[in-house]
Design a protein around this motif. Structure first.
Motif, mmCIF file in Angstrom:
data_model
loop_
_atom_site.group_PDB
_atom_site.id
_atom_site.type_symbol
_atom_site.label_atom_id
_atom_site.label_comp_id
_atom_site.label_asym_id
_atom_site.label_seq_id
_atom_site.Cartn_x
_atom_site.Cartn_y
_atom_site.Cartn_z
ATOM 1 N N SER A 32 0.846 -1.188 0.000
ATOM 2 C CA SER A 32 0.000 0.000 0.000
ATOM 3 C C SER A 32 0.881 1.238 0.000
ATOM 4 O O SER A 32 1.832 1.334 0.787
ATOM 5 N N GLY A 34 -3.701 -6.251 10.419
ATOM 6 C CA GLY A 34 -4.020 -4.846 10.169
ATOM 7 C C GLY A 34 -4.776 -4.622 8.871
ATOM 8 O O GLY A 34 -5.684 -5.371 8.507
ATOM 9 N N TRP A 35 -4.358 -3.573 8.146
ATOM 10 C CA TRP A 35 -5.053 -3.179 6.918
ATOM 11 C C TRP A 35 -5.024 -4.283 5.863
ATOM 12 O O TRP A 35 -5.929 -4.366 5.018
ATOM 13 N N TYR A 57 -8.156 -6.557 5.085
ATOM 14 C CA TYR A 57 -9.261 -6.137 4.221
ATOM 15 C C TYR A 57 -9.053 -6.620 2.788
ATOM 16 O O TYR A 57 -10.003 -6.969 2.107
ATOM 17 N N GLN A 64 -8.919 9.836 5.333
ATOM 18 C CA GLN A 64 -8.953 8.865 6.421
ATOM 19 C C GLN A 64 -9.713 9.411 7.624
ATOM 20 O O GLN A 64 -9.597 10.579 7.974
ATOM 21 N N SER A 104 -12.560 1.391 3.750
ATOM 22 C CA SER A 104 -12.414 -0.063 3.830
ATOM 23 C C SER A 104 -13.213 -0.752 2.730
ATOM 24 O O SER A 104 -12.724 -1.685 2.078
ATOM 25 N N GLU A 106 -15.320 -8.399 5.268
ATOM 26 C CA GLU A 106 -15.247 -7.487 6.413
ATOM 27 C C GLU A 106 -15.936 -8.079 7.638
ATOM 28 O O GLU A 106 -15.455 -7.925 8.762
#
Length: 373
Positions: free
Chosen positions: A64, A82-83, A86, A114, A121, A153
Motif C-alpha cells: 500500500s 491490520g489493513w 481487508y 482517512q 475499507s 469485512e
C-alpha cells in the motif's frame, strides 16, 4: 499513474490491470442497512486504486502506498494483520464461496480522506474484488461482489457492517444516488443533479474519531436484534405500527426501534422529493435524521452536533451526521450562494470551542467500481 510505477518497482513488471472503487457518503438511511431497511448513499470522487496481476501460486504479495515499506508476502491468509486483512479477506471470501481464485500481486493507492467516515475499507475491498473477478474470469454480478466484500469485512476482519458501503462502491452511477433495499438487494439509481438546482452537498470532516465507535456499533446492532425478537418480527424493517411497537418496548430497544422505523420512512420521502425535482426540500428530512441519530440512536458526538448546528445557522437547507457516528463527517445541503457562509459559520464555531478546524469537501455523486487501465 503512480500505482503502476510502484507496481513495476515492487514486482519487476507491469500489472495486468488497474481498477478503482470509490468511497461513499450516505445521503440518508443510517443504521438501517443491517435492519433490512432502506439506504440512499452515493459514491464520492475519492477511493482506492488497485494494480493487480494474478500469481501462479496461492500467495498474495501486497503493498500500500499509504503504508510505505517492503511488500508483504502472505502465504497463509489467516496470518494477515491490520489493513492487509481487508484485501486478503476478499480472496478468502471468494475461495470460501467456491471460486477458483489463485494468488495475486497487488499494489494499493487510496485517496479517501482517512477517518472521515467515507468508507475507505469498502473501497479497498471492492477494488480488489472487481480486479480478481476480471483477472480470474469469474463473471460475477456486481451485487455478488459487494456481498463477498461484505463477507470479508464481517467474517474475516470481524467488523459487523451491513451491505450499504460495499454496494455503494460497486453499484453507484455518476450523478445518481443509489436506492438500496437491504433485504431484497434490489437497487436503482435516483438522479441527484445538484448543480442543475444550484445546490451542493458539503462534507464537513470533523477530523475526530472516538475510539469507542466499533464496540458501540456492535451494541446498537444487538439492541435492534433484541427489539425485533421481542416484537416477533424478522427485523425492525417489518414494524408497520410504530406506536404499538413502542408501547411494548422500553429503554434502548424502544429508542433504537423508533429511529430505524422513522429513518426508513425518511429515505422513502427523500426519494419522492428527488424524483419530483425538489432537491432543496429534502433539508428538513436531513435535520430530522440527525436529531433521531443523536437522541434515539445515540451515535452522534459533540463535534458532529456542532457542525450540524453551525451549518444550519450559516444558511444550510439541512444537515446531519453521516456514517456510523461517534465522529467522522456531517453533510450539509447548501445553496451555491450560501456555501461560503456555511463554511465560515462552522469554522467559527469550532474556533470558539478551541477545536481543530474541520475540513470541507464538496461531494459530487461519482461512478462506482471500474477498470481504469
Amino acid at each position: 499513474m503512480r500505482v503502476i510505477e510502484a507496481f513495476r518497482e515492487a514486482y519487476g513488471a507491469a500489472p495486468q490491470g488497474v481498477w478503482h472503487a470509490p468511497g461513499r457518503v450516505n445521503l440518508i438511511g443510517e443504521h438501517t442497512d443491517y435492519n433490512d431497511g432502506f439506504v440512499l448513499p452515493f459514491a464520492v470522487p475519492w477511493g482506492v486504486t488497485a494494480a493487480v496481476s494474478p500469481r501462479a501460486d496461492r500467495s498474495v504479495r501486497l503493498l500500500s502506498l499509504q503504508a510505505p515499506g517492503e511488500p508483504l508476502l502472505i502465504e497463509d491468509l489467516d496470518r494477515a494483520q491490520g489493513w492487509a486483512r481487508y484485501a486478503v479477506g476478499v480472496l478468502w471470501a471468494l475461495r470460501e464461496a467456491g471460486h477458483d481464485v489463485g494468488g495475486a500481486d497487488i499494489v494499493l493507492d487510496g485517496d479517501v480522506p482517512q477517518g472521515a467516515g467515507l468508507s475507505s475499507s469498502a473501497a479497498l475491498e471492492v477494488s480488489v474484488a472487481v480486479a480478481l473477478d476480471e483477472l480470474y474470469g469469474l463473471g460475477l454480478p456486481r451485487m455478488d461482489l459487494a456481498l463477498l466484500a461484505q463477507r470479508a469485512e464481517n467474517d474475516f476482519v470481524g467488523m459487523p457492517c451491513g451491505i450499504m458501503d460495499q454496494a455503494a462502491s460497486a453499484l453507484s452511477e455518476e450523478g445518481k444516488a443509489l436506492f438500496l433495499d437491504c433485504r431484497s438487494l434490489a437497487s436503482r439509481g435516483i438522479p441527484l443533479d445538484l448543480a442543475a438546482h444550484g445546490m451542493q452537498i458539503l462534507i464537513i470532516d470533523t477530523g475526530v474519531h472516538h475510539e469507542l465507535a466499533d464496540g458501540q456499533y456492535a451494541l446498537r446492532r444487538a439492541d435492534c436484534e433484541r427489539a425485533a425478537k421481542h416484537l416477533g418480527v424478522a427485523s425492525l424493517r417489518d414494524v408497520t405500527d410504530l406506536a404499538a411497537a413502542l408501547s411494548r418496548l422500553s429503554g434502548d430497544e424502544r429508542k433504537r426501534t423508533q429511529h430505524v422505523v422513522t429513518e426508513n420512512h425518511r429515505v422513502e420521502a427523500v426519494i419522492g422529493l428527488l424524483r419530483a425535482g425538489a432537491i432543496g426540500e429534502i433539508g428538513a428530512l436531513l435535520n430530522a435524521s440527525h436529531l433521531s441519530l443523536r437522541d434515539q440512536y445515540e451515535v452522534s458526538s459533540p463535534e458532529l452536533d456542532l457542525a450540524v448546528e453551525a451549518a444550519f445557522r450559516g444558511g444550510a437547507r439541512g444537515a446531519r451526521m453521516t456514517g456510523g457516528g461517534f465522529g467522522g463527517s456531517a453533510i450539509a445541503l447548501v445553496a451555491d450562494e450560501k456555501a461560503g457562509s456555511v463554511r465560515e459559520s462552522v469554522a467559527a464555531a469550532y474556533a470558539e470551542r478551541g477545536w481543530k478546524a474541520p475540513r470541507f469537501l464538496p461531494a459530487t455523486p461519482a461512478a462506482g467500481a471500474r477498470r481504469i487501465a
